[in-house]
Design a protein around this motif. Structure first.
Motif, PDB file in Angstrom:
ATOM      1  N   MET A   1       0.857  -1.173   0.000  1.00 11.30           N
ATOM      2  CA  MET A   1       0.000   0.000   0.000  1.00 11.30           C
ATOM      3  C   MET A   1       0.903   1.235   0.000  1.00 11.30           C
ATOM      4  SD  MET A   1      -2.877   1.087   2.831  1.00 11.30           S
ATOM      5  CE  MET A   1      -4.147   0.035   2.197  1.00 11.30           C
ATOM      6  N   SER A   2       0.657   2.137  -0.912  1.00 12.30           N
ATOM      7  CA  SER A   2       1.467   3.348  -1.011  1.00 12.30           C
ATOM      8  C   SER A   2       1.008   4.370   0.034  1.00 12.30           C
ATOM      9  CB  SER A   2       1.339   3.958  -2.406  1.00 12.30           C
ATOM     10  OG  SER A   2       0.045   4.510  -2.576  1.00 12.30           O
ATOM     11  N   TYR A   3       1.816   5.408   0.204  1.00 18.38           N
ATOM     12  CA  TYR A   3       1.457   6.488   1.127  1.00 18.38           C
ATOM     13  C   TYR A   3       0.129   7.117   0.724  1.00 18.38           C
ATOM     14  CZ  TYR A   3       1.540  10.978   3.501  1.00 18.38           C
ATOM     15  OH  TYR A   3       1.197  12.070   4.249  1.00 18.38           O
ATOM     16  N   GLU A   4      -0.015   7.396  -0.561  1.00 16.07           N
ATOM     17  CA  GLU A   4      -1.239   8.029  -1.049  1.00 16.07           C
ATOM     18  C   GLU A   4      -2.455   7.136  -0.800  1.00 16.07           C
ATOM     19  OE1 GLU A   4       1.590   7.842  -2.896  1.00 16.07           O
ATOM     20  OE2 GLU A   4       2.161   9.943  -2.766  1.00 16.07           O
ATOM     21  N   GLU A   5      -2.299   5.828  -1.029  1.00 18.11           N
ATOM     22  CA  GLU A   5      -3.400   4.893  -0.777  1.00 18.11           C
ATOM     23  C   GLU A   5      -3.742   4.846   0.709  1.00 18.11           C
ATOM     24  OE1 GLU A   5      -2.760   1.600  -4.312  1.00 18.11           O
ATOM     25  OE2 GLU A   5      -1.461   1.521  -2.543  1.00 18.11           O
ATOM     26  N   SER A   6      -2.720   4.917   1.549  1.00 13.59           N
ATOM     27  CA  SER A   6      -2.943   4.907   3.002  1.00 13.59           C
ATOM     28  C   SER A   6      -3.743   6.123   3.437  1.00 13.59           C
ATOM     29  CB  SER A   6      -1.611   4.883   3.757  1.00 13.59           C
ATOM     30  OG  SER A   6      -0.889   3.727   3.449  1.00 13.59           O
ATOM     31  N   ILE A   7      -3.364   7.297   2.935  1.00 12.67           N
ATOM     32  CA  ILE A   7      -4.073   8.526   3.292  1.00 12.67           C
ATOM     33  C   ILE A   7      -5.516   8.470   2.785  1.00 12.67           C
ATOM     34  CG2 ILE A   7      -4.190  11.031   2.938  1.00 12.67           C
ATOM     35  CD1 ILE A   7      -2.021  10.070   4.909  1.00 12.67           C
ATOM     36  N   LYS A   8      -5.708   8.004   1.557  1.00  9.68           N
ATOM     37  CA  LYS A   8      -7.061   7.874   1.009  1.00  9.68           C
ATOM     38  C   LYS A   8      -7.895   6.938   1.888  1.00  9.68           C
ATOM     39  CE  LYS A   8      -9.544   6.757  -3.238  1.00  9.68           C
ATOM     40  NZ  LYS A   8      -9.457   6.311  -4.612  1.00  9.68           N
ATOM     41  N   TYR A   9      -7.298   5.824   2.320  1.00 11.60           N
ATOM     42  CA  TYR A   9      -7.983   4.868   3.191  1.00 11.60           C
ATOM     43  C   TYR A   9      -8.342   5.522   4.526  1.00 11.60           C
ATOM     44  CZ  TYR A   9      -8.668   0.661   6.025  1.00 11.60           C
ATOM     45  OH  TYR A   9      -9.178  -0.293   6.864  1.00 11.60           O
ATOM     46  N   LEU A  10      -7.405   6.263   5.123  1.00  8.60           N
ATOM     47  CA  LEU A  10      -7.674   6.917   6.399  1.00  8.60           C
ATOM     48  C   LEU A  10      -8.812   7.927   6.293  1.00  8.60           C
ATOM     49  CD1 LEU A  10      -4.049   7.496   7.710  1.00  8.60           C
ATOM     50  CD2 LEU A  10      -5.758   5.934   8.654  1.00  8.60           C
ATOM     51  N   LYS A  11      -8.894   8.610   5.170  1.00  6.82           N
ATOM     52  CA  LYS A  11      -9.928   9.629   4.988  1.00  6.82           C
ATOM     53  C   LYS A  11     -11.320   9.035   4.803  1.00  6.82           C
ATOM     54  CE  LYS A  11      -6.995  13.361   3.419  1.00  6.82           C
ATOM     55  NZ  LYS A  11      -6.686  14.329   2.369  1.00  6.82           N
ATOM     56  N   THR A  12     -11.433   7.722   4.612  1.00  6.96           N
ATOM     57  CA  THR A  12     -12.745   7.089   4.486  1.00  6.96           C
ATOM     58  C   THR A  12     -13.412   6.871   5.841  1.00  6.96           C
ATOM     59  OG1 THR A  12     -11.930   4.801   4.567  1.00  6.96           O
ATOM     60  CG2 THR A  12     -12.036   5.865   2.389  1.00  6.96           C
ATOM     61  N   PHE A  13     -12.641   7.005   6.934  1.00 11.28           N
ATOM     62  CA  PHE A  13     -13.198   6.778   8.262  1.00 11.28           C
ATOM     63  C   PHE A  13     -14.064   7.949   8.701  1.00 11.28           C
ATOM     64  CE2 PHE A  13      -9.084   4.304   9.158  1.00 11.28           C
ATOM     65  CZ  PHE A  13      -9.622   3.155   8.619  1.00 11.28           C
ATOM     66  N   ASN A  14     -15.080   7.641   9.473  1.00 11.97           N
ATOM     67  CA  ASN A  14     -15.896   8.683  10.086  1.00 11.97           C
ATOM     68  C   ASN A  14     -15.067   9.403  11.133  1.00 11.97           C
ATOM     69  OD1 ASN A  14     -18.196   8.008   8.629  1.00 11.97           O
ATOM     70  ND2 ASN A  14     -18.785   6.442  10.116  1.00 11.97           N
ATOM     71  N   LYS A  15     -15.433  10.654  11.410  1.00 13.56           N
ATOM     72  CA  LYS A  15     -14.710  11.420  12.416  1.00 13.56           C
ATOM     73  C   LYS A  15     -14.842  10.762  13.786  1.00 13.56           C
ATOM     74  CE  LYS A  15     -14.139  16.029  14.303  1.00 13.56           C
ATOM     75  NZ  LYS A  15     -14.500  17.420  14.232  1.00 13.56           N
ATOM     76  N   PHE A  16     -16.000  10.223  14.082  1.00 19.74           N
ATOM     77  CA  PHE A  16     -16.234   9.582  15.359  1.00 19.74           C
ATOM     78  C   PHE A  16     -16.271   8.067  15.164  1.00 19.74           C
ATOM     79  CE2 PHE A  16     -18.104  13.797  15.580  1.00 19.74           C
ATOM     80  CZ  PHE A  16     -17.390  14.315  16.650  1.00 19.74           C
ATOM     81  N   SER A  17     -15.695   7.356  16.101  1.00 20.64           N
ATOM     82  CA  SER A  17     -15.570   5.898  15.995  1.00 20.64           C
ATOM     83  C   SER A  17     -16.935   5.221  15.988  1.00 20.64           C
ATOM     84  CB  SER A  17     -14.740   5.375  17.172  1.00 20.64           C
ATOM     85  OG  SER A  17     -14.721   3.975  17.164  1.00 20.64           O
ATOM     86  N   ASP A  18     -17.017   4.161  15.216  1.00 19.91           N
ATOM     87  CA  ASP A  18     -18.227   3.343  15.217  1.00 19.91           C
ATOM     88  C   ASP A  18     -18.047   2.145  16.147  1.00 19.91           C
ATOM     89  OD1 ASP A  18     -16.465   1.756  13.846  1.00 19.91           O
ATOM     90  OD2 ASP A  18     -17.635   1.629  12.015  1.00 19.91           O
ATOM     91  N   GLY A  19     -16.968   2.137  16.936  1.00 17.16           N
ATOM     92  CA  GLY A  19     -16.737   1.070  17.894  1.00 17.16           C
ATOM     93  C   GLY A  19     -15.889  -0.063  17.358  1.00 17.16           C
ATOM     94  N   ASP A  20     -15.462  -0.005  16.096  1.00 14.10           N
ATOM     95  CA  ASP A  20     -14.694  -1.094  15.508  1.00 14.10           C
ATOM     96  C   ASP A  20     -13.307  -0.616  15.073  1.00 14.10           C
ATOM     97  OD1 ASP A  20     -14.290  -3.722  14.705  1.00 14.10           O
ATOM     98  OD2 ASP A  20     -14.998  -3.319  12.673  1.00 14.10           O
ATOM     99  N   SER A  21     -12.749   0.355  15.771  1.00 12.42           N
ATOM    100  CA  SER A  21     -11.482   0.943  15.342  1.00 12.42           C
ATOM    101  C   SER A  21     -10.309  -0.026  15.515  1.00 12.42           C
ATOM    102  CB  SER A  21     -11.212   2.239  16.099  1.00 12.42           C
ATOM    103  OG  SER A  21     -11.174   1.998  17.489  1.00 12.42           O
ATOM    104  N   ILE A  22     -10.381  -0.951  16.463  1.00  8.32           N
ATOM    105  CA  ILE A  22      -9.280  -1.891  16.681  1.00  8.32           C
ATOM    106  C   ILE A  22      -9.102  -2.805  15.476  1.00  8.32           C
ATOM    107  CG2 ILE A  22      -8.457  -3.819  18.097  1.00  8.32           C
ATOM    108  CD1 ILE A  22      -8.213  -1.138  19.496  1.00  8.32           C
ATOM    109  N   SER A  23     -10.183  -3.366  14.960  1.00  5.18           N
ATOM    110  CA  SER A  23     -10.051  -4.272  13.820  1.00  5.18           C
ATOM    111  C   SER A  23      -9.587  -3.514  12.571  1.00  5.18           C
ATOM    112  CB  SER A  23     -11.359  -5.015  13.541  1.00  5.18           C
ATOM    113  OG  SER A  23     -12.376  -4.133  13.180  1.00  5.18           O
ATOM    114  N   LYS A  26      -5.812  -2.987  13.047  1.00  2.44           N
ATOM    115  CA  LYS A  26      -5.098  -4.245  12.806  1.00  2.44           C
ATOM    116  C   LYS A  26      -5.004  -4.533  11.314  1.00  2.44           C
ATOM    117  CE  LYS A  26      -6.028  -6.591  17.163  1.00  2.44           C
ATOM    118  NZ  LYS A  26      -6.698  -7.723  17.816  1.00  2.44           N
ATOM    119  N   ARG A  27      -6.078  -4.236  10.583  1.00  2.00           N
ATOM    120  CA  ARG A  27      -6.079  -4.479   9.142  1.00  2.00           C
ATOM    121  C   ARG A  27      -5.071  -3.591   8.421  1.00  2.00           C
ATOM    122  NH1 ARG A  27      -7.544  -6.097   4.436  1.00  2.00           N
ATOM    123  NH2 ARG A  27      -8.603  -4.862   2.856  1.00  2.00           N
ATOM    124  N   ILE A  28      -5.072  -2.298   8.717  1.00  2.40           N
ATOM    125  CA  ILE A  28      -4.139  -1.406   8.018  1.00  2.40           C
ATOM    126  C   ILE A  28      -2.697  -1.728   8.397  1.00  2.40           C
ATOM    127  CG2 ILE A  28      -4.159   0.562   9.623  1.00  2.40           C
ATOM    128  CD1 ILE A  28      -4.229   2.344   7.059  1.00  2.40           C
TER     129      ILE A  28
END
Length: 75
Positions: A1-23, A26-28
């Protein structure tokens, strides 16, 4: 996974946790080859004082003879 792909992936997360942030974390980490298992880190989190705490720890480690690197990021 490239840096750009990592940032794009991180930006898909909601600002507030949905309770599944650990999994998700671990995946990333798995996709990145689990770098946390191969190196030694001091990971500093919190609301206030991260910059001064990071600088102090880095300075102490350098004085103790360790090579250090300090990386800060919005992610």
């Amino acid at each position: 996974m490239s840096y750009e792909e990592s940032i794009k992936y991180l930006k898909t997360f909601n600002k507030f946790s949905d309770g599944d942030s650990i999994s998700r974390m671990k995946r990333i980490l798995s996709l990145l080859g689990n770098p946390h298992l191969q190196n030694k880190y001091v990971h500093i989190t919190g609301t206030n004082g991260k910059g001064s705490t990071s600088a102090s720890i880095s300075s102490l480690l350098i004085k103790a003879g360790y090579k250090t690197g300090l990386f800060t990021s919005p992610h």
